[in-house]
Motif scaffolding. Structure first.
Motif, PDB file in Angstrom:
ATOM      1  N   HIS A 171       0.872  -1.177   0.000  1.00 14.57           N
ATOM      2  CA  HIS A 171       0.000   0.000   0.000  1.00 14.57           C
ATOM      3  C   HIS A 171       0.907   1.224   0.000  1.00 14.57           C
ATOM      4  N   VAL A 172       0.783   2.056  -1.045  1.00 13.73           N
ATOM      5  CA  VAL A 172       1.700   3.183  -1.215  1.00 13.73           C
ATOM      6  C   VAL A 172       0.935   4.480  -1.456  1.00 13.73           C
ATOM      7  N   LEU A 173       1.576   5.574  -1.049  1.00 11.78           N
ATOM      8  CA  LEU A 173       1.020   6.917  -1.221  1.00 11.78           C
ATOM      9  C   LEU A 173       1.984   7.749  -2.040  1.00 11.78           C
ATOM     10  N   ASP A 174       1.453   8.461  -3.027  1.00  9.64           N
ATOM     11  CA  ASP A 174       2.204   9.503  -3.727  1.00  9.64           C
ATOM     12  C   ASP A 174       1.730  10.816  -3.117  1.00  9.64           C
ATOM     13  N   ALA A 175       2.538  11.382  -2.217  1.00  7.71           N
ATOM     14  CA  ALA A 175       2.163  12.585  -1.469  1.00  7.71           C
ATOM     15  C   ALA A 175       2.528  13.826  -2.277  1.00  7.71           C
ATOM     16  N   GLY A 176       1.527  14.662  -2.565  1.00 11.27           N
ATOM     17  CA  GLY A 176       1.752  15.779  -3.462  1.00 11.27           C
ATOM     18  C   GLY A 176       1.928  15.272  -4.874  1.00 11.27           C
ATOM     19  N   CYS A 177       0.998  14.425  -5.306  1.00  6.96           N
ATOM     20  CA  CYS A 177       1.159  13.670  -6.559  1.00  6.96           C
ATOM     21  C   CYS A 177       1.100  14.529  -7.805  1.00  6.96           C
ATOM     22  N   GLY A 178       0.574  15.750  -7.713  1.00 12.87           N
ATOM     23  CA  GLY A 178       0.478  16.591  -8.897  1.00 12.87           C
ATOM     24  C   GLY A 178      -0.330  15.920  -9.990  1.00 12.87           C
TER      25      GLY A 178
ATOM     26  N   LEU B 130      -2.309  -1.294  -3.289  1.00  9.95           N
ATOM     27  CA  LEU B 130      -3.113  -0.068  -3.235  1.00  9.95           C
ATOM     28  C   LEU B 130      -2.207   1.114  -3.524  1.00  9.95           C
ATOM     29  N   VAL B 131      -2.639   1.972  -4.453  1.00  9.80           N
ATOM     30  CA  VAL B 131      -1.918   3.196  -4.779  1.00  9.80           C
ATOM     31  C   VAL B 131      -2.867   4.368  -4.557  1.00  9.80           C
ATOM     32  N   VAL B 132      -2.404   5.341  -3.765  1.00  8.85           N
ATOM     33  CA  VAL B 132      -3.187   6.545  -3.506  1.00  8.85           C
ATOM     34  C   VAL B 132      -2.339   7.749  -3.898  1.00  8.85           C
ATOM     35  N   GLY B 133      -2.930   8.665  -4.640  1.00  2.00           N
ATOM     36  CA  GLY B 133      -2.276   9.928  -4.959  1.00  2.00           C
ATOM     37  C   GLY B 133      -3.009  11.046  -4.254  1.00  2.00           C
ATOM     38  N   ALA B 134      -2.289  11.842  -3.472  1.00  2.00           N
ATOM     39  CA  ALA B 134      -2.896  12.935  -2.714  1.00  2.00           C
ATOM     40  C   ALA B 134      -2.302  14.264  -3.156  1.00  2.00           C
ATOM     41  N   ASP B 135      -3.151  15.234  -3.388  1.00  2.00           N
ATOM     42  CA  ASP B 135      -2.670  16.563  -3.760  1.00  2.00           C
ATOM     43  C   ASP B 135      -3.651  17.627  -3.281  1.00  2.00           C
ATOM     44  N   LEU B 136      -3.123  18.816  -3.059  1.00  2.00           N
ATOM     45  CA  LEU B 136      -3.896  19.944  -2.546  1.00  2.00           C
ATOM     46  C   LEU B 136      -4.566  20.752  -3.645  1.00  2.00           C
ATOM     47  N   THR B 137      -4.112  20.576  -4.893  1.00  2.00           N
ATOM     48  CA  THR B 137      -4.546  21.437  -5.990  1.00  2.00           C
ATOM     49  C   THR B 137      -5.508  20.701  -6.924  1.00  2.00           C
ATOM     50  N   PRO B 138      -6.783  21.115  -6.959  1.00  2.00           N
ATOM     51  CA  PRO B 138      -7.758  20.429  -7.818  1.00  2.00           C
ATOM     52  C   PRO B 138      -7.329  20.346  -9.281  1.00  2.00           C
ATOM     53  N   ALA B 139      -6.735  21.405  -9.814  1.00  2.00           N
ATOM     54  CA  ALA B 139      -6.355  21.408 -11.231  1.00  2.00           C
ATOM     55  C   ALA B 139      -5.288  20.360 -11.530  1.00  2.00           C
TER      56      ALA B 139
ATOM     57  N   THR C 144      -0.908   2.222   8.080  1.00  2.00           N
ATOM     58  CA  THR C 144      -1.554   1.391   7.060  1.00  2.00           C
ATOM     59  C   THR C 144      -0.777   1.327   5.744  1.00  2.00           C
ATOM     60  N   LEU C 145       0.224   2.176   5.574  1.00  2.00           N
ATOM     61  CA  LEU C 145       0.964   2.219   4.318  1.00  2.00           C
ATOM     62  C   LEU C 145       2.342   1.591   4.466  1.00  2.00           C
ATOM     63  N   ASP C 146       2.848   1.081   3.351  1.00  2.00           N
ATOM     64  CA  ASP C 146       4.189   0.508   3.315  1.00  2.00           C
ATOM     65  C   ASP C 146       5.230   1.500   2.817  1.00  2.00           C
ATOM     66  N   ALA C 147       4.803   2.487   2.031  1.00  2.00           N
ATOM     67  CA  ALA C 147       5.761   3.412   1.432  1.00  2.00           C
ATOM     68  C   ALA C 147       5.075   4.708   1.022  1.00  2.00           C
ATOM     69  N   VAL C 148       5.884   5.772   1.024  1.00  2.00           N
ATOM     70  CA  VAL C 148       5.435   7.085   0.545  1.00  2.00           C
ATOM     71  C   VAL C 148       6.450   7.606  -0.451  1.00  2.00           C
ATOM     72  N   PHE C 149       5.950   8.056  -1.588  1.00  2.00           N
ATOM     73  CA  PHE C 149       6.760   8.711  -2.615  1.00  2.00           C
ATOM     74  C   PHE C 149       6.365  10.182  -2.614  1.00  2.00           C
ATOM     75  N   ALA C 150       7.340  11.082  -2.602  1.00  2.00           N
ATOM     76  CA  ALA C 150       7.035  12.519  -2.566  1.00  2.00           C
ATOM     77  C   ALA C 150       7.987  13.252  -3.506  1.00  2.00           C
ATOM     78  N   ALA C 151       7.472  13.651  -4.644  1.00  2.00           N
ATOM     79  CA  ALA C 151       8.281  14.358  -5.642  1.00  2.00           C
ATOM     80  C   ALA C 151       8.087  15.864  -5.497  1.00  2.00           C
TER      81      ALA C 151
END
Length: 199
Positions: free
Chosen positions: A44-51, A68-77, A107-114
């Motif tokens: 289970h991984v998260l792309d934090a600030g996935c753009g 499980l892959v989740v991408g989270a971002d603050l910007t709707p566009a 709950t996650l195994d890894a976070v990627f943050a570019a």
């Protein structure tokens, strides 16, 4: 919403539509950084600030259909651009602040943050939040497809000693936020710091 969040949304919102076309050659660097992060089948991984979700295909390929892959971002566009690019097929997209993730603890195994750390109003708080959602022993990759010097030159500025991504600054920041840095690379063509979630 804080002024910092509004600034981030305005900055990235204005650039979302042509973001991928501005940086068309970054794909291999993203794939290599995901490989260095090392997610495995079923993780289970998260792309934090996935753009626009450029890491999502590589993350999906790594964790497979059972992961499980989740991408989270603050910007709707940015998330809308990810959908237009079809990357919502590779992961669930969340419109959220990485400082307050709607995810259960450990709950996650890894976070990627570019390219994330430099845009955080409270880097320590956000890194603690990322640590909260990752199991002990889980991993974090802080990535940028070019190094600090190349990025500063692109932006017409100089690197300062207070640069958050400088190793002497980043290592204690991570340590104080629940992470132990395991590797640090800052070269012309990439920046990648890897860390492990402490117990």
């Amino acid at each position: 919403m804080s002024d910092d969040h509004t600034h981030v949304q305005e900055f990235f919102g204005a650039r979302a539509a042509d973001w991928d076309s501005r940086f068309p050659d970054d794909g291999p660097a993203y794939a290599a950084a995901v490989a260095a992060l090392g997610p495995r089948e079923g993780d289970h991984v998260l792309d934090a600030g996935c753009g626009t979700g450029r890491a999502l295909p590589a993350l999906r390929a790594a964790v497979g259909p059972s992961g499980l892959v989740v991408g989270a971002d603050l910007t709707p566009a940015m998330l809308q651009a990810a959908v237009r690019a079809g990357r919502d097929r590779d992961g669930r997209l969340l419109l959220t602040d990485v400082a307050a993730l709607p995810l259960r603890s450990r709950t996650l195994d890894a976070v990627f943050a570019a390219g994330l750390v430099a845009h955080l109003p409270d880097p320590a708080g956000s890194l603690r939040e990322l640590a909260r959602v990752v199991r002990p022993g889980g991993v974090l990759a802080l990535f940028h497809p070019i190094g600090r010097a190349a990025l500063a030159a692109r932006q017409g500025r100089r690197i300062t000693p207070t640069d958050l991504r400088a190793e002497p600054n980043l290592r204690p920041l991570l340590a104080g936020s629940g992470w132990r840095m395991t590797s640090y690379v800052d070269e012309e063509d990439r920046f990648l710091a890897l860390a492990v979630r402490e117990d």
